[in-house]
Design a protein around this motif. Structure first.
Motif, PDB file in Angstrom:
ATOM      1  N   ALA A 147      90.310  34.206  49.631  1.00 53.59           N
ATOM      2  CA  ALA A 147      89.883  35.375  50.418  1.00 53.59           C
ATOM      3  C   ALA A 147      91.023  36.378  50.503  1.00 53.59           C
ATOM      4  O   ALA A 147      90.816  37.600  50.393  1.00 53.59           O
ATOM      5  CB  ALA A 147      89.457  34.938  51.815  1.00 53.59           C
ATOM      6  N   ALA A 148      92.251  35.878  50.683  1.00 56.06           N
ATOM      7  CA  ALA A 148      93.420  36.761  50.708  1.00 56.06           C
ATOM      8  C   ALA A 148      93.591  37.456  49.365  1.00 56.06           C
ATOM      9  O   ALA A 148      93.957  38.637  49.296  1.00 56.06           O
ATOM     10  CB  ALA A 148      94.667  35.965  51.058  1.00 56.06           C
ATOM     11  N   VAL A 149      93.321  36.725  48.279  1.00 58.48           N
ATOM     12  CA  VAL A 149      93.391  37.311  46.931  1.00 58.48           C
ATOM     13  C   VAL A 149      92.443  38.495  46.829  1.00 58.48           C
ATOM     14  O   VAL A 149      92.821  39.600  46.405  1.00 58.48           O
ATOM     15  CB  VAL A 149      93.036  36.264  45.858  1.00 58.48           C
ATOM     16  N   ALA A 150      91.187  38.284  47.225  1.00 63.05           N
ATOM     17  CA  ALA A 150      90.172  39.332  47.105  1.00 63.05           C
ATOM     18  C   ALA A 150      90.515  40.553  47.949  1.00 63.05           C
ATOM     19  O   ALA A 150      90.396  41.695  47.499  1.00 63.05           O
ATOM     20  CB  ALA A 150      88.803  38.776  47.500  1.00 63.05           C
ATOM     21  N   ASP A 180      90.405  20.685  52.813  1.00 62.19           N
ATOM     22  CA  ASP A 180      89.407  21.003  51.789  1.00 62.19           C
ATOM     23  C   ASP A 180      89.088  22.497  51.729  1.00 62.19           C
ATOM     24  O   ASP A 180      88.852  23.051  50.654  1.00 62.19           O
ATOM     25  CB  ASP A 180      88.115  20.208  52.045  1.00 62.19           C
ATOM     26  N   ILE A 181      89.045  23.147  52.913  1.00 59.56           N
ATOM     27  CA  ILE A 181      88.649  24.563  52.918  1.00 59.56           C
ATOM     28  C   ILE A 181      89.844  25.514  52.872  1.00 59.56           C
ATOM     29  O   ILE A 181      89.662  26.731  52.745  1.00 59.56           O
ATOM     30  CB  ILE A 181      87.804  24.910  54.164  1.00 59.56           C
ATOM     31  N   SER A 182      91.067  24.988  52.975  1.00 61.56           N
ATOM     32  CA  SER A 182      92.248  25.853  52.993  1.00 61.56           C
ATOM     33  C   SER A 182      92.348  26.747  51.761  1.00 61.56           C
ATOM     34  O   SER A 182      92.761  27.910  51.876  1.00 61.56           O
ATOM     35  CB  SER A 182      93.518  25.027  53.172  1.00 61.56           C
ATOM     36  N   PRO A 183      91.973  26.262  50.555  1.00 64.53           N
ATOM     37  CA  PRO A 183      92.033  27.178  49.403  1.00 64.53           C
ATOM     38  C   PRO A 183      91.125  28.393  49.553  1.00 64.53           C
ATOM     39  O   PRO A 183      91.405  29.447  48.969  1.00 64.53           O
ATOM     40  CB  PRO A 183      91.585  26.296  48.235  1.00 64.53           C
ATOM     41  N   LEU A 184      90.038  28.265  50.336  1.00 70.62           N
ATOM     42  CA  LEU A 184      89.125  29.394  50.514  1.00 70.62           C
ATOM     43  C   LEU A 184      89.841  30.575  51.176  1.00 70.62           C
ATOM     44  O   LEU A 184      89.593  31.731  50.840  1.00 70.62           O
ATOM     45  CB  LEU A 184      87.919  28.974  51.360  1.00 70.62           C
ATOM     46  N   PRO A 186      96.613  30.698  43.951  1.00 64.62           N
ATOM     47  CA  PRO A 186      96.272  31.951  44.649  1.00 64.62           C
ATOM     48  C   PRO A 186      97.381  32.990  44.601  1.00 64.62           C
ATOM     49  O   PRO A 186      97.126  34.180  44.410  1.00 64.62           O
ATOM     50  CB  PRO A 186      96.002  31.482  46.088  1.00 64.62           C
ATOM     51  N   ILE A 187      98.629  32.564  44.781  1.00 62.04           N
ATOM     52  CA  ILE A 187      99.753  33.505  44.733  1.00 62.04           C
ATOM     53  C   ILE A 187      99.896  34.094  43.343  1.00 62.04           C
ATOM     54  O   ILE A 187     100.102  35.304  43.168  1.00 62.04           O
ATOM     55  CB  ILE A 187     101.059  32.820  45.178  1.00 62.04           C
ATOM     56  N   ILE A 188      99.780  33.252  42.328  1.00 65.68           N
ATOM     57  CA  ILE A 188      99.907  33.729  40.935  1.00 65.68           C
ATOM     58  C   ILE A 188      98.790  34.715  40.618  1.00 65.68           C
ATOM     59  O   ILE A 188      99.033  35.803  40.072  1.00 65.68           O
ATOM     60  CB  ILE A 188      99.877  32.539  39.954  1.00 65.68           C
TER      61      ILE A 188
END
Length: 232
Positions: A23-26, A15-19, A74-76
Motif C-alpha cells: 500500500a505504501a508502494v502504491a 501475514d498481512i504486514s506485506p499489504l 517493497p522498498i526495492i
C-alpha cells in the motif's frame, strides 16, 4: 487460551504486514505520477525546485540501495519506480529550465474620484480593503491611495485632482475608470511589450518611464481607446 489468541493475532499481523508495504508502494508512486504527467504535458517546470529534485533523486537512490542490501521487495519496488519518475522530472527540469517567460497579471485598476477619504473609507468598511499611505504630487495637484484586497494580491488605485472633469483626452477615455494596469515582471518586459504593441499599430500614450511614486510604466491604448498601463 489467551496465549493462543495472542499467537494467532501475531501470526495474522505477520501475514498481512506485506499489504501495508505494498500500500505504501502504491501511494508513494501515485504521489509523483500527477506531477510527471503534468510536466510532460505542459513542458512547464518553472515552479519545480532543481535542488529539491536533486535531493529527491539522491534520497530514492539511497533507499533503493538499502532495499537491495537487505533484500526488501517493497522498498526495492517503490524506490525503483520513484527513482525513475524523479529522474524524469529532473531531466525535464534541466531540459526546459530556460529563461522564465513573463507572467502577466492585473496589477491594479485606477479610478478617478471626487473625495479620496470618503471613497477609501467606503471600500475599507464594506470590502475589507487595506489602505496604504496617501501619495501627494503638488506639482500636478494630484493625490491617491492604493487599496489592497485579498492579502494584497488585488489592488485599486483611487486618484484625485480637484480640477478634474470627466472628458476625452489624448484619444482615450478619462472618466471614472482611468486605466487597467498589467504587471509583466520587470523593466525589460515593459519596454519589449510597449515596442511590440507600437509595431502592431497600437497608440503608445505614455513612453516607459519611472513615475513620481516609483513605478516604471508605459501606457498604451487598446482597440477601443481604453488606457492600459504596463508596469513591473
Amino acid at each position: 487460551m489467551s496465549d493462543l489468541r495472542h499467537i494467532i493475532l501475531i501470526d495474522f499481523m505477520i501475514d498481512i504486514s506485506p499489504l501495508f508495504g505494498y500500500a505504501a508502494v502504491a501511494l508513494t508512486i501515485s504521489s509523483f505520477v500527477p506531477q510527471v504527467w503534468q510536466s510532460l504535458k505542459t513542458r512547464s517546470v518553472e515552479d519545480l525546485s532543481l535542488w529539491t529534485l536533486i535531493i529527491f533523486v539522491c534520497s530514492s537512490s539511497c533507499w533503493l540501495t538499502y532495499g537491495v542490501l537487505i533484500f526488501d521487495i517493497p522498498i526495492i519496488l517503490t524506490n525503483t519506480i520513484v527513482f525513475t519518475l524523479q529522474m524524469a522530472l529532473l531531466v525535464l527540469k534541466l531540459k526546459h529550465n530556460g529563461p522564465r517567460q513573463p507572467k502577466t497579471k492585473i496589477e491594479h485598476v485606477a479610478i478617478w474620484v471626487k473625495d479620496l477619504e470618503i471613497m477609501s473609507a467606503f471600500y475599507s468598511k464594506y470590502f475589507q480593503a487595506e489602505k496604504g499611505n496617501r501619495y501627494e504630487n503638488p506639482s500636478k495637484n494630484f493625490s491617491s491611495y492604493f487599496l489592497r484586497f485579498d492579502h494584497r494580491k488585488t489592488r485599486i488605485e483611487l486618484m484625485h485632482n480637484p480640477e478634474y472633469l470627466p472628458k476625452i483626452e489624448e484619444g482615450y477615455k478619462f472618466n471614472g475608470l482611468a486605466h487597467l494596469a498589467f504587471s509583466v515582471g520587470n523593466r525589460q518586459h515593459v519596454d519589449e511589450l510597449t515596442n511590440h504593441l507600437r509595431e502592431d499599430g497600437y497608440t503608445v500614450l505614455g513612453e516607459p518611464r519611472t513615475t513620481g511614486d516609483g513605478y516604471y510604466e508605459s501606457v498604451v491604448a487598446d482597440p477601443e481607446g481604453n488606457a492600459i498601463e504596463i508596469t513591473i
